[in-house]
Design a protein around this motif. Structure first.
Motif: not given
Lengths: 237, 237, 237, 237, 237, 237
Positions: A99-103, A159-160, A189-191
């Motif tokens: 959830g945090r990664s997508l937000r 992506a991760a 996890v990176m943009t």
């Protein structure tokens, strides 16, 4: 001196075979089957109008995620959390991470008062389920914002990948057999633009020093860049 | 150019006032009240002979941890998890982090078939409760292994600190008011010998680049070294 | 003939050392650490505007209480109720007792539509935790009504003490070692004005006769009067 | 001056119509329908060989009790605790009270390693359900120890009654309409020999003084003596 | 007169497109993806040595089943039962039905003290999920008994299909859009030899008469025979 | 050739002694004690104005049902589901069956926005508890709609009976000792007008053929007709 080959023949900085299949189901706004080698995760993005009560009237949207594993996904069957009546700590932890990664790449304002519920269900587990889940969930999310007509709600991609040190050698994208042997295990996890969203490193065996940490970060940067290209290809396809 | 002072007058790389009080309770083998400024965590280590059933006959000991927060510890009262009937994801996550951190410096074989149960209960929260918990729990654990007569079960010490970027400036040991404003938030767990046990960084606002990550790691290394000295003083005292 | 001294040297009608420390925490409206000998209970009173839904528009306030014990508070560690996923009968029973005792001296109308949530958390247990909790919670409650600006919501004070018969001799304020040996165990809750709020007597061993009951009631009246004086001193201090 | 009649025409120290019907069911060792006026409680005693694991090899028996209320037992339907997924504090409290009361007249050694499980299910509630439950459960227990062939495991009998002060007048055995109006409410559990097992008094409205307490105790002693005679008649019948 | 075509062009006694894919996963002894039109169910059979404690030493094996639905399987997302903390009645009911159906064609003695755990997870729902689950689970079970080396533990095969009356016309194998409009809904489970294992008919709208019941049974017999042939082909393939 | 008598002397198509006692309790709108031989079920219908939130404003009423068994109802005591903290699959299944059966003869519109909550609590179990529950619940429901002043909300009556094949012979209304020996077990729910509401047949031992199914259906039709007459007599009485 050449370093030893991995059991599956990959070089240390090579991803497993990655497949990203969109529209795998008929109902949700986005549904992606993502495969990192034998790891297979079904990532769905269900879009609905409106937001939870505590966010009503804010003009902001909401993205949340749940992760789970089918009982037969693992080597030895794992018990259902619905039957146990409670969700385990690991499940909670991964759901929150997704959830945090997508937000991190969602513009709540551009999303408007819409909710996107992400479900990542592991059909088969062979290491790296959480990083496959994030990578696939991003693609499902991208389909869902298009479905809602607000593609501008995405401020970038995410992506991760997992990295780890096995027998002293830093390696990218660990399958289960490497994961259990890793002295250090890290999820990155990176943009798509190359910034970090999450860095989670854990010494499973001996603690790691700064040089090892730097090597793992470099591998992760490489792996996420490769995954970003594959996500782009899938969405353009 | 001098950087702006923090609200509490500290420099960017300075810890809050740290107090470590041993033997705060009468019953458990180790009991430590640790204070990071206004954050106060009671860390107890209960020692008992024997290990859980799944570990019997292995000759190995077991260290596990639970973290919780008293209802009145926070600004606004938080509901009891016992009353809600389920433990939240955050609680699970922190309990697991504390357990992993302590097991990183325990020699299970030297511990023998004994169990040490760590309880970290936050009496008052003002940011950094998980890092204070790890730092204090180590001291309680050290008292517990002495109590059990197996001081050699400790292979080193462990301490933890939070770091973050506020208004673009990396800072050490964030109180609540800085924590909520941080763009990036990182918890770093290190051994007394200067290796990493856990690194958990999260972009709360914008993603962070490699240079920012490096700055945070350096701050964390400094803070953990300072905490190690304080732990040593407390145990020698 | 003189009666035998108690293990801690007290006479039969003497309280243990009682300490009442106000403002022990920073956040809640009232926070009191109460000590009956080695028994230590943290009593907090969190005040908030508004009342639960079923009481809205009544013009009446609401006072409720929760009691719990930290895992390391007892001789042998006790499991967390949050981890077990359910609250035990004893915890329920004591929470209800504390709530009823405090509501006995609250004027709901004068309190107005405000809620005061009492939390009594036992930091260390050595007998008499429920009576210490009531005695300390009253002081926290008094601070909370002052904080809310409605001191007139208190119609009196309330204190509680345990009494019991050990080896045939009625005794006041039992520590754990006396409590487990008591043939009869009674908890008495009284107002500062000398009336009874609760009387709960249980024959742990042989049933008790009317004369024994009368002796216990007299001891309880003496103990509550002493506690009332100590509460008054703490609040005037 | 004569005191006002009660709504049901009883004098202040008079029990309601009491009926005790043994062998109301076919399966359990003891099964008693007890009626205190319109209050009807089904009390069953299920006997089985063996004791819980923690008591094995002790040579001692075990008596335990559970209390519950059918949904339609009350004026307004009450929700099932099985559906809610948790047992309420009141239910816990009463179950524990019944168990303690019965264990007060059981000789664990004479019972041998047998377990008697008491179930008190309220079919219809009109005040005094817990005291009716104790009174009926004793009779079911007596049948169960006979069934097990160890009648000597009973060291006496036990009965219970509620008393209270309504409009300033102490009264025996309160039906619901008196119970809700009572300023003080007390439950008294006594042995057939006239000693106290439990005394639980609560000020529902104003606190009560010592004279009122004495009057309630006298009423309770009278009521329990009457119930003892009725239990004896039922068991001899 | 010809009867109206169904929305998907099938005749009244025709099954949807049925696909049975074996070895869909790598880990479990049997894993089958079964498709009834758009309904897709993953059926896994995990085999392990030993039986639950209550069956140990009996020489008999044990087959049990669990059914669940992924959140995004349905038109509108359905909440996870693990998150709700309890399994719903419908899920329980279907899990029990699947288990009973499979046990009808298992020889517990020939299976020996082995356990086969069946998991049926609905990936996509479009009516008939429970009958697809039984039909697919049989194939997974057949693979599992072969894996265990006890093919003789199967005494026959089992298949299931739904039938219903829509607009007065009996129809076979209802998709969701027919299912919701059905006046009567029946699930029929039969052995490959043509006997009934389960018959469950429910009047959703008006009650049904004996003639309608007979027509539905005939349709079900036809459908199960067709499915039996498809199962055989899959297992021979 | 005459077929063997049943243990209780009944012929194969004969019901046990059936008793239907109305107004067994004082509080609920309908309360019926129904007895099928030694099986005794208390069926209550609690009526209240208003409907659940999701049905508000629809103009339609709501009928729902819960089934449960007292701990001492069975041969060997069964544990309370409230204590276990979860409702078992069998309980869920039967509760749903009762609710569906009753809703089949209710006109939601004629009922208006009223709720009728049915509670079926098994006081003593000797086979056929679910069919007794449905049969008794209908009578309680009839009393409840009269109480609400909407008798026209009933569109008919409903009754239920179990049938089964024992030693190759189809029999009506099985007591426990026949039920456990039945090769096939079927529950049949029918309207007073002779239509089917539910048919649930299960092969406990060998699967059953169509001729056996037909014989069971015929027996069920006979039994339901007899029960309908008894319900009518009870309601007219």
């Amino acid at each position: 001196m050449t370093e030893p080959l991995r059991a599956d023949g990959r070089s240390s900085d090579q991803l497993r075979d990655i497949k990203i299949t969109r529209n795998w189901l008929d109902h949700p706004a986005g549904s992606v089957l993502v495969e990192f080698g034998r790891t297979r995760v079904l990532c769905c993005a269900s879009a609905s109008e409106g937001v939870p009560r505590w966010r009503k009237g804010s003009g902001l949207g909401w993205v949340t995620a749940e992760y789970a594993m089918l009982p037969a996904a693992t080597n030895t069957r794992n018990d259902r959390e619905s039957v146990k009546g409670r969700i385990g700590g690991r499940t909670h932890e991964i759901s929150r991470l997704i959830g945090r990664s997508l937000r991190a790449i969602i513009d709540d304002k551009a999303l408007g008062e819409n909710t996107i519920q992400i479900d990542c269900d592991v059909l088969q587990a062979d290491g790296g389920t959480r990083t496959a889940a994030i990578t696939g969930a991003y693609v499902a999310l991208a389909d869902a914002v298009r479905f809602l007509g607000v593609p501008q709600a995405l401020t970038g991609s995410v992506a991760a990948v997992s990295v780890g040190i096995i027998d002293g050698i830093p390696r990218l994208d660990l399958p289960y057999e490497e994961d259990v042997r890793a002295e250090t295990d890290m999820n990155i996890v990176m943009t798509g633009a190359g910034s970090f969203v999450e860095v989670q490193g854990t010494a499973e065996g001996a603690p790691f020093n700064r040089a090892e940490l730097d090597a793992l970060l470099a591998l992760g940067e490489k792996g996420c860049a490769d995954l970003t290209a594959l996500q782009k290809a899938a969405l353009d396809g």
